[in-house]
Design a protein around this motif. Structure first.
Motif, PDB file in Angstrom:
ATOM      1  N   VAL A 209      14.735   4.084 -19.084  1.00  0.00           N
ATOM      2  CA  VAL A 209      15.586   3.474 -17.364  1.00  0.00           C
ATOM      3  C   VAL A 209      15.940   4.365 -16.454  1.00  0.00           C
ATOM      4  N   TYR A 210      14.834   5.079 -15.578  1.00  0.00           N
ATOM      5  CA  TYR A 210      15.747   6.130 -14.305  1.00  0.00           C
ATOM      6  C   TYR A 210      16.581   5.915 -13.423  1.00  0.00           C
ATOM      7  N   VAL A 211      18.256   6.500 -13.244  1.00  0.00           N
ATOM      8  CA  VAL A 211      18.828   6.064 -12.227  1.00  0.00           C
ATOM      9  C   VAL A 211      19.048   6.871 -11.643  1.00  0.00           C
ATOM     10  N   SER A 212      19.666   7.121 -10.645  1.00  0.00           N
ATOM     11  CA  SER A 212      19.845   7.958  -9.377  1.00  0.00           C
ATOM     12  C   SER A 212      21.515   8.272  -9.685  1.00  0.00           C
ATOM     13  N   CYS A 213      21.583   9.368  -9.438  1.00  0.00           N
ATOM     14  CA  CYS A 213      23.095   9.446  -9.649  1.00  0.00           C
ATOM     15  C   CYS A 213      24.033   8.928  -7.867  1.00  0.00           C
ATOM     16  N   TYR A 214      22.844   9.211  -6.995  1.00  0.00           N
ATOM     17  CA  TYR A 214      23.534  10.002  -5.340  1.00  0.00           C
ATOM     18  C   TYR A 214      22.613   9.041  -4.535  1.00  0.00           C
ATOM     19  N   LYS A 215      21.476   8.297  -4.305  1.00  0.00           N
ATOM     20  CA  LYS A 215      21.293   7.760  -3.627  1.00  0.00           C
ATOM     21  C   LYS A 215      22.053   6.764  -2.981  1.00  0.00           C
ATOM     22  N   SER A 216      23.028   5.696  -3.916  1.00  0.00           N
ATOM     23  CA  SER A 216      23.658   4.302  -4.071  1.00  0.00           C
ATOM     24  C   SER A 216      25.179   4.361  -4.447  1.00  0.00           C
ATOM     25  N   LEU A 217      25.294   5.563  -5.189  1.00  0.00           N
ATOM     26  CA  LEU A 217      26.684   6.017  -5.878  1.00  0.00           C
ATOM     27  C   LEU A 217      27.376   6.215  -5.127  1.00  0.00           C
ATOM     28  N   GLY A 218      26.728   7.344  -3.738  1.00  0.00           N
ATOM     29  CA  GLY A 218      26.972   8.810  -3.410  1.00  0.00           C
ATOM     30  C   GLY A 218      28.083   9.706  -3.564  1.00  0.00           C
ATOM     31  N   GLY A 219      26.165   9.950  -5.310  1.00  0.00           N
ATOM     32  CA  GLY A 219      27.161  11.467  -6.044  1.00  0.00           C
ATOM     33  C   GLY A 219      26.538  12.178  -5.263  1.00  0.00           C
ATOM     34  N   HIS A 220      26.867  13.248  -5.305  1.00  0.00           N
ATOM     35  CA  HIS A 220      26.431  14.965  -5.097  1.00  0.00           C
ATOM     36  C   HIS A 220      24.611  15.408  -5.270  1.00  0.00           C
ATOM     37  N   SER A 221      24.233  14.965  -6.538  1.00  0.00           N
ATOM     38  CA  SER A 221      23.370  15.290  -7.014  1.00  0.00           C
ATOM     39  C   SER A 221      23.086  14.081  -8.244  1.00  0.00           C
ATOM     40  N   GLY A 222      21.694  14.521  -8.625  1.00  0.00           N
ATOM     41  CA  GLY A 222      21.880  14.158 -10.413  1.00  0.00           C
ATOM     42  C   GLY A 222      20.584  12.797 -10.236  1.00  0.00           C
ATOM     43  N   ALA A 223      19.937  12.305 -11.947  1.00  0.00           N
ATOM     44  CA  ALA A 223      19.622  11.449 -12.060  1.00  0.00           C
ATOM     45  C   ALA A 223      20.624  11.421 -13.660  1.00  0.00           C
ATOM     46  N   LEU A 224      20.058  10.108 -14.369  1.00  0.00           N
ATOM     47  CA  LEU A 224      19.867  10.099 -15.907  1.00  0.00           C
ATOM     48  C   LEU A 224      18.395   9.358 -16.255  1.00  0.00           C
ATOM     49  N   VAL A 225      18.601   8.945 -17.379  1.00  0.00           N
ATOM     50  CA  VAL A 225      17.487   8.470 -18.079  1.00  0.00           C
ATOM     51  C   VAL A 225      18.030   7.819 -19.433  1.00  0.00           C
ATOM     52  N   ALA A 226      18.265   6.838 -19.371  1.00  0.00           N
ATOM     53  CA  ALA A 226      18.652   5.330 -20.338  1.00  0.00           C
ATOM     54  C   ALA A 226      17.299   4.988 -21.630  1.00  0.00           C
ATOM     55  N   GLY A 227      17.676   5.461 -22.576  1.00  0.00           N
ATOM     56  CA  GLY A 227      16.547   4.389 -23.902  1.00  0.00           C
ATOM     57  C   GLY A 227      17.214   4.382 -24.821  1.00  0.00           C
ATOM     58  N   GLU A 228      16.254   4.178 -26.221  1.00  0.00           N
ATOM     59  CA  GLU A 228      16.909   4.378 -27.488  1.00  0.00           C
ATOM     60  C   GLU A 228      17.198   6.223 -27.441  1.00  0.00           C
ATOM     61  N   GLU A 229      18.524   6.057 -28.930  1.00  0.00           N
ATOM     62  CA  GLU A 229      18.920   7.399 -28.707  1.00  0.00           C
ATOM     63  C   GLU A 229      17.147   8.632 -29.325  1.00  0.00           C
ATOM     64  N   GLU A 230      16.208   7.933 -30.418  1.00  0.00           N
ATOM     65  CA  GLU A 230      15.572   9.342 -30.607  1.00  0.00           C
ATOM     66  C   GLU A 230      14.688   8.846 -29.197  1.00  0.00           C
ATOM     67  N   PHE A 231      14.617   8.641 -28.549  1.00  0.00           N
ATOM     68  CA  PHE A 231      14.154   8.817 -27.122  1.00  0.00           C
ATOM     69  C   PHE A 231      14.636   9.521 -26.444  1.00  0.00           C
ATOM     70  N   VAL A 232      16.289   9.347 -26.473  1.00  0.00           N
ATOM     71  CA  VAL A 232      16.486  10.215 -25.143  1.00  0.00           C
ATOM     72  C   VAL A 232      17.235  12.127 -26.723  1.00  0.00           C
TER      73      VAL A 232
END
Length: 368
Positions: A209-232
């Motif tokens: 799952v990819y989520v943005s840190c600025y599009k709705s949260l109002g952060g300066h920039s950046g993104a995250l991808v969440a998943g299982e530990e091995e995938f990360v």
């Protein structure tokens, strides 16, 4: 005044306006710096050493995001484009390089097809037209694929979401065929009200799952991808290869943590009020709302006028009346003279009643 570049004029006009309907008030560098400095008194780990190549406060944000999405771990990226490529490339390592995605998906339209040009991936179009794909459409595809990517919501179709039943059918389709599902959830944060489920429930059957840190949260920039530990663990290898293992990232990360505290709890209110704003705008002569009602706190407004004319009217209304309704306008469709703007209902818009919107739109049209 007309000799001023459009972006500069819009910035000045929106900053000086007393009331804003769509989006937030633009900031100067000085104001952004002051806002960041004010977070020194917040509940953040600021007395630890600055982050180095992704430790410290970066791990704080990664773990918090993983918890919010119901995943074991998450990885921070400086951009969403890099995050998407790394996630799909990581799946390609174990499942194959062919990704089923919508023709309007962000990697196809807004990332210069980096997944193809840089990462050697190939996309298969899921559906035609501005709609979310269905399981039946995927089953009818005559070309095999290795990964299923879903954009929730589908921005260029009007921030469009499937129903929970439709999403569940898509998950079933992928599970029956052993296909991993990657969610392009740049704007996933505000999707829970329409789907009627929590974020962990929405993400439970997605491998990444990819989520943005600025599009709705109002952060300066950046993104995250969440998943299982091995995938990360494996996606961080591709993050390094793509140049995303930065020495220090604490300013953007700190603003993202603040966004989780400030904006995430308010998104349901934004989504609810977007329906009020959209209904009022729908009463404008010639207006079209897409989708109607909105699925999130963002939606498209179409008007039967050239974009240039609407932009000028917006500037004049902000400068002369102290009211800024919209941002930019485009003419993306096949119908000449019809323009579209994306409306974002956020904190400033909560002060607007339906009557306020109607009155301001009447004044806006009078300037055309």
């Amino acid at each position: 005044m007309n000799d001023i570049p459009v972006q500069d004029r819009r910035f000045t006009a929106r900053r000086q306006a007393e009331r804003l309907l769509s989006g937030g008030r633009p900031q100067t560098v000085r104001e952004s710096l002051a806002e960041l400095a004010a977070l020194a008194d917040g509940p953040y780990p600021l007395d630890e050493p600055t982050d180095r190549y992704g430790d410290g406060i970066v791990r704080t944000l990664e773990r918090r995001t993983a918890d919010l999405l119901g995943k074991p771990d998450a990885a921070w990226f400086p951009t969403g484009t890099m995050a998407q490529q790394a996630a799909l490339k990581t799946w390609a390592d174990t499942h194959g390089p062919v990704v089923a995605m919508h023709p309007l998906a962000h990697p196809e339209v807004h990332e210069r097809r980096a997944h193809q040009v840089l990462s050697g991936l190939r996309s298969v179009p899921q559906a035609t037209g501005p709609q979310q794909p269905t399981a039946a459409q995927l089953a009818a595809l005559d070309e095999p694929f290795d990964v299923l990517m879903l954009e929730l919501p589908l921005r260029d179709a009007g921030f469009l979401l499937p129903s929970w039943e439709e999403l569940s059918a898509l998950y079933d389709f992928a599970a029956d065929r052993g296909l991993p599902v990657h969610l392009d959830g740049a704007r996933l944060w505000e999707s829970a009200p329409h789907l009627g489920r929590s974020l962990p429930e929405i993400c439970a059957r997605a491998g990444s799952v990819y989520v943005s840190c600025y599009k709705s949260l109002g952060g300066h920039s950046g993104a995250l991808v969440a998943g299982e530990e091995e995938f990360v663990r494996r996606i961080k290898v591709w993050r390094h290869r793509y140049g995303g293992r930065l020495w220090q990232q604490w300013p953007a990360v700190l603003s993202a943590l603040a966004g989780l505290d400030r904006e995430l709890p308010r998104l349901p209110d934004y989504v609810a009020h977007a329906k009020v704003v959209a209904a009022a705008l729908a009463g404008t002569p010639g207006a079209r709302i897409n989708p109607e009602p909105p699925h999130t706190h963002q939606f498209q407004l179409w008007l039967p006028y050239p974009a240039e004319q609407l932009i000028e009217a917006g500037h004049r209304q902000a400068e002369e009346q102290g009211v800024s309704l919209f941002g930019g306008w485009w003419e993306p469709g096949p119908q000449p003279g019809a323009a579209m703007t994306e409306v974002t209902v956020a904190a400033d818009a909560l002060e607007w009643s339906a009557e306020d919107v109607t009155e301001a739109m009447t004044a806006f049209l009078a300037l055309l």
